[in-house]
Design an enzyme around this catalytic site. Structure first.
Site, PDB file in Angstrom:
ATOM      1  N   ASP A   1       2.888  10.154   9.749  1.00 63.16           N
ATOM      2  CA  ASP A   1       3.703  11.348   9.510  1.00 63.16           C
ATOM      3  C   ASP A   1       4.895  11.036   8.621  1.00 63.16           C
ATOM      4  OD1 ASP A   1       4.106  14.065   9.768  1.00 63.16           O
ATOM      5  OD2 ASP A   1       5.312  13.909  11.587  1.00 63.16           O
TER       6      ASP A   1
ATOM      7  N   LYS B   1      16.156  14.945  22.672  1.00 65.83           N
ATOM      8  CA  LYS B   1      14.939  15.683  22.348  1.00 65.83           C
ATOM      9  C   LYS B   1      14.351  16.222  23.651  1.00 65.83           C
ATOM     10  CE  LYS B   1      12.561  14.021  18.888  1.00 65.83           C
ATOM     11  NZ  LYS B   1      11.721  13.161  18.004  1.00 65.83           N
TER      12      LYS B   1
ATOM     13  N   GLY C   1       9.325  20.728  20.291  1.00 61.85           N
ATOM     14  CA  GLY C   1      10.456  20.681  21.202  1.00 61.85           C
ATOM     15  C   GLY C   1      11.735  21.056  20.502  1.00 61.85           C
ATOM     16  N   THR C   2      12.856  20.826  21.160  1.00 57.01           N
ATOM     17  CA  THR C   2      14.170  21.174  20.625  1.00 57.01           C
ATOM     18  C   THR C   2      15.053  19.937  20.681  1.00 57.01           C
ATOM     19  OG1 THR C   2      13.910  23.408  21.501  1.00 57.01           O
ATOM     20  CG2 THR C   2      16.125  22.749  20.870  1.00 57.01           C
ATOM     21  N   VAL C   3      15.876  19.770  19.660  1.00 53.19           N
ATOM     22  CA  VAL C   3      16.779  18.618  19.615  1.00 53.19           C
ATOM     23  C   VAL C   3      18.217  19.104  19.758  1.00 53.19           C
ATOM     24  CG1 VAL C   3      17.509  16.583  18.323  1.00 53.19           C
ATOM     25  CG2 VAL C   3      15.171  17.430  18.089  1.00 53.19           C
TER      26      VAL C   3
END
Length: 385
Positions: A124, A23, A2-4
């Protein structure tokens, strides 16, 4: 996935005194189904954090979420200090001093302890996912690869007794009991559903399934250089993979590189399975001893396996540390500069439509969409979403 965006609410916060990170997942992208699934899982994890009062100081809070036919978005607090990887590269020789490592590791351990107490394995942990808050303290981010592990239903066995290690020095650390201390070891050998690494099938060190109080995950997830040996072998894994990743992170903070990076993916996995970490030019000390115990190939012998964070907090490297006072440190090792915390007047007055943003990225005249483009477009505010 995705893009923030860096955003602020134009009506309630016109001066952008309280910006937040938004987000966004575009549902029309080719990988939208997987991105949507992971995004919804992250939102659910962040929602669980909100159930605890007070909120944990080293984990993010969900400020809100929204979606329509085109996008799914959720808001979390903005961390103006960037991530731990950027901060490390700003240091002399791109490494941290042992005292700085001690401070950041302690906060990360408390965050992981809280996660594990909720039954969540992070999976992660890496410098890029450790952000620096306005206060200079850390917060973990990106929980889309995390997973809930449920306790096993164990057969009644009089030889098993529950062990609980009471916390004695931290109000922040939620007490939890999840391990069973056996007087007699059981041979658990359930190989059903194991997934093998496609490009790293070297001779396994062990194929045994260590006894555990929790069901284990067989998913192959994580960042290559931080993946634990049991994940590479396809043995299934649980909370101990986070302690392995903590050891890799600690090594990188000390030496400026990860311990098992190879020429390619297969070589990296082979090194993870077969090679011991090299402590270059350093006399053995409490820090290298901690790293070595976290980077134990056998998860059942790894520091933190039996009693979780309590074991690690008792290590010599943290001797004398007041865990309950970490949040009261008003001068952490590094504080975000004024330039990093203030938004420009142009940003305060401007605004874009998210749909237009993604449409322009996918237009034929635009360069191929990539997360790296976000770095060129991070100072924007949003009028519609």
């Amino acid at each position: 996935m995705g893009t923030v965006f860096l955003a602020h609410h134009l009506s309630t916060d016109p001066s952008a005194l309280s910006p937040f990170a938004l987000k966004v997942v575009d549902k029309s992208l080719s990988f939208a189904a997987d991105a949507d699934r992971r995004a919804r899982w992250e939102i659910s994890v962040l929602s669980r954090f909100r159930l605890h009062d007070p909120l944990h100081p080293f984990l993010p809070s969900l400020l809100g979420s929204s979606e329509n036919a085109d996008i799914l978005c959720w808001a979390v607090p903005y961390c103006p200090g960037g991530d731990l990887n950027v901060l490390r590269h700003r240091q002399n020789d791109s490494v941290f001093s042992p005292s700085v490592i001690r401070f950041y590791l302690a906060e990360i351990i408390l965050a992981l302890q809280h996660l594990h107490g909720l039954g969540i394995v992070y999976r992660d942990l890496k410098p890029e996912n450790i952000l620096i808050q306005q206060s200079g303290h850390v917060t973990l981010t990106d929980f889309d690869l995390s997973r809930s592990l449920t306790p096993k239903k164990l057969d009644p066995d009089p030889l098993h007794v529950a062990c609980s290690e009471p916390e004695t020095d931290s109000d922040l650390s939620r007490t939890f009991t999840r391990f069973v201390c056996p007087r007699k070891k059981k041979n658990v050998n359930n190989q059903k559903g194991l997934r093998k690494a496609k490009s790293a099938r070297v001779s396994p060190v062990s194929r045994r399934n260590p006894g555990s109080f929790y069901e284990r995950s067989n998913s192959f997830v994580g960042t290559e250089e931080y993946v634990a040996p049991e994940v590479v072998r396809g043995d299934g894994h649980e909370f101990s993979v986070d302690w392995w990743a903590l050891g890799v992170l600690c090594y990188e903070m000390l030496y400026g590189k990860t311990p098992f990076r190879g020429k390619n993916r297969k070589d990296t996995f082979k090194r993870i399975l077969m090679m011991q970490p090299e402590f270059m030019g350093k006399q053995p000390n409490a820090l290298t001893d901690l790293i070595g115990k976290l980077l134990e190939k056998d998860p059942t012998r790894r520091l933190g396996y039996r009693r979780g964070a309590s074991e690690i907090k008792e290590h010599e490297f943290f001797r004398g540390l007041r865990w309950d006072l970490l949040t009261e440190v008003v001068r952490p090792p590094f504080l975000p500069s004024k330039d990093e915390t203030e938004l420009t007047e142009e940003v305060k007055k401007g605004g874009i439509d998210i749909r237009d943003y993604f449409d322009k990225l996918k237009a034929p005249s635009s360069p191929l969409w990539s997360p790296s483009l976000d770095e060129q477009r991070h100072n924007v505010s949003l009028t519609e979403f």
